[in-house]
Design a protein around this motif. Sequence first.
Motif, PDB file in Angstrom:
ATOM      1  N   LEU A  69      41.280  40.406  44.229  1.00 50.69           N
ATOM      2  CA  LEU A  69      40.243  39.392  44.091  1.00 50.69           C
ATOM      3  C   LEU A  69      39.347  39.311  45.320  1.00 50.69           C
ATOM      4  O   LEU A  69      38.145  39.088  45.209  1.00 50.69           O
ATOM      5  CB  LEU A  69      40.870  38.026  43.798  1.00 50.69           C
ATOM      6  N   THR A  70      39.939  39.491  46.504  1.00 53.65           N
ATOM      7  CA  THR A  70      39.123  39.493  47.719  1.00 53.65           C
ATOM      8  C   THR A  70      38.123  40.645  47.690  1.00 53.65           C
ATOM      9  O   THR A  70      36.944  40.478  48.006  1.00 53.65           O
ATOM     10  CB  THR A  70      40.010  39.607  48.965  1.00 53.65           C
ATOM     11  N   THR A  73      35.196  40.149  45.048  1.00 54.25           N
ATOM     12  CA  THR A  73      34.254  39.030  45.187  1.00 54.25           C
ATOM     13  C   THR A  73      33.480  39.051  46.495  1.00 54.25           C
ATOM     14  O   THR A  73      32.888  38.041  46.882  1.00 54.25           O
ATOM     15  CB  THR A  73      35.008  37.692  45.074  1.00 54.25           C
ATOM     16  N   ILE A  76      29.774  37.951  46.173  1.00 50.52           N
ATOM     17  CA  ILE A  76      29.490  36.706  45.463  1.00 50.52           C
ATOM     18  C   ILE A  76      29.471  35.553  46.467  1.00 50.52           C
ATOM     19  O   ILE A  76      30.214  35.560  47.456  1.00 50.52           O
ATOM     20  CB  ILE A  76      30.548  36.441  44.370  1.00 50.52           C
ATOM     21  N   ARG A  78      30.333  32.623  48.503  1.00 51.39           N
ATOM     22  CA  ARG A  78      31.721  32.242  48.788  1.00 51.39           C
ATOM     23  C   ARG A  78      32.079  30.857  48.274  1.00 51.39           C
ATOM     24  O   ARG A  78      33.233  30.622  47.888  1.00 51.39           O
ATOM     25  CB  ARG A  78      31.975  32.338  50.297  1.00 51.39           C
ATOM     26  N   VAL A  81      32.932  31.313  44.717  1.00 51.22           N
ATOM     27  CA  VAL A  81      34.236  31.973  44.594  1.00 51.22           C
ATOM     28  C   VAL A  81      35.358  30.957  44.792  1.00 51.22           C
ATOM     29  O   VAL A  81      36.338  30.931  44.044  1.00 51.22           O
ATOM     30  CB  VAL A  81      34.369  33.121  45.609  1.00 51.22           C
ATOM     31  N   SER A 118      43.409  35.011  48.185  1.00 46.31           N
ATOM     32  CA  SER A 118      41.948  35.019  48.308  1.00 46.31           C
ATOM     33  C   SER A 118      41.423  33.666  48.756  1.00 46.31           C
ATOM     34  O   SER A 118      40.468  33.583  49.539  1.00 46.31           O
ATOM     35  CB  SER A 118      41.310  35.405  46.975  1.00 46.31           C
TER      36      SER A 118
END
Length: 413
Positions: A69-70, A73, A76, A78, A81, A118
């Motif tokens: 996931l880190t 993303t 994107i 933050r 997220v 994440s």
Amino acid sequence: MNIRQDRNARRMPAGLVALALGGFGIGLTEFVIAGLLPQVSRGLDVSEATAGWLISGYALSVAIGAILLTAATTRIHRKAVLVGLAALFVLGNLLSAVAPSYAVALLGRVVAALCHGSFFGIGSLVARRMVPPERASQAVAVMFAGLTVANVLGVPFGALVGERWGWRATFWAITGIGVLAVAAIAVWVPAWAGAVHEAHRPVGPRPQLRAFRSWQVWLTLAATALGYGGMFGAFSYIAYTFTEVTGFTSADVAWLLVVYGSGLVIGNVAGGRAADRDRDRTLIVSLAGLAATLAAFGLLADGRVASVVLVFLLGVFGFAGVPGMITRVTDAAGGAPLAASANVAASNVGNALGAWLGGLAISAGLGYTAPLYVGAAVVALGLAVMVVAARTGRAASAPASFGQASVSLRRLP
């Protein structure tokens, strides 16, 4: 700067409180299950070892989500997220609260766990941007305070709620905390703190992966996994040890977890300070103390006073090495950001391994002290790895500073 401006600069941003609330909920989700395992086992009609997979499955999902996931993303916003990760956390706990079967409960644990690594990794970056540079470490500490409070107060409270109103009530309470965290992050975390600028984008995966050619990285990750695995393998079944061996009631588990959580706080603070003076020695001493504590706990688990003292020491030695392990693996990886995620993954793989081995020992009929002895053996192996890492590390050149290493990584093709 006038007095009013100075006060405003020192005031804790509301966004940090929002991140701490999310950290509190996530920490509660991870650790509360240990105090509820007997109730969940009975309620879902599964064995103790099978119920233990609610811990192992969570840990494995943390390991997977921390990296995937880190990485997925990075481009994107933050803040968006973080809101999405907190919403995923809510969904997972809601599934566990309403689970009609063990399979659905396990699915809920897996879904909730995906956001864990994440959230803390990305949240740390956002937290640092909400304060002046000279207060960056304090900002990160505020965020992680939620996790610490979850260990000291939240987990025992969850166990108490579960004892009085049933284990599902605990997951409903955590779901409510998650909803509050989603709202708080959406409202209080400023958009500019979560913006991803081109100049601050992390380096690509290839340069970071090259940093993992270092044996010191792998030795440190192995020591992390084994140290965590030994401690949490025993902690996963600690409620059974207290009730079936020591003779405490299930209601006593709540305050016993307060004792354990207090040890975590003291160990974390003391270990961080000691690691700044001599990191490798601190790690070796903490692992040796943890192995000795687990072995002594197995021998003295039938004594109430001894059990209280030893569960406190379990927390102290168990978390005394956490700050040092994190900085060591990051330094060994030359400052590669992926190292932090790898450390989260390694610790949770260790958690899963320890809970699985502890469950096997119980299923084999070795009794409810068996996870303590298994944990001691696993930590002893981690101690051996750490000794090798320390000795071979002395022969290597001193690591570059974090800032220098980050620059060198960016120059790699």
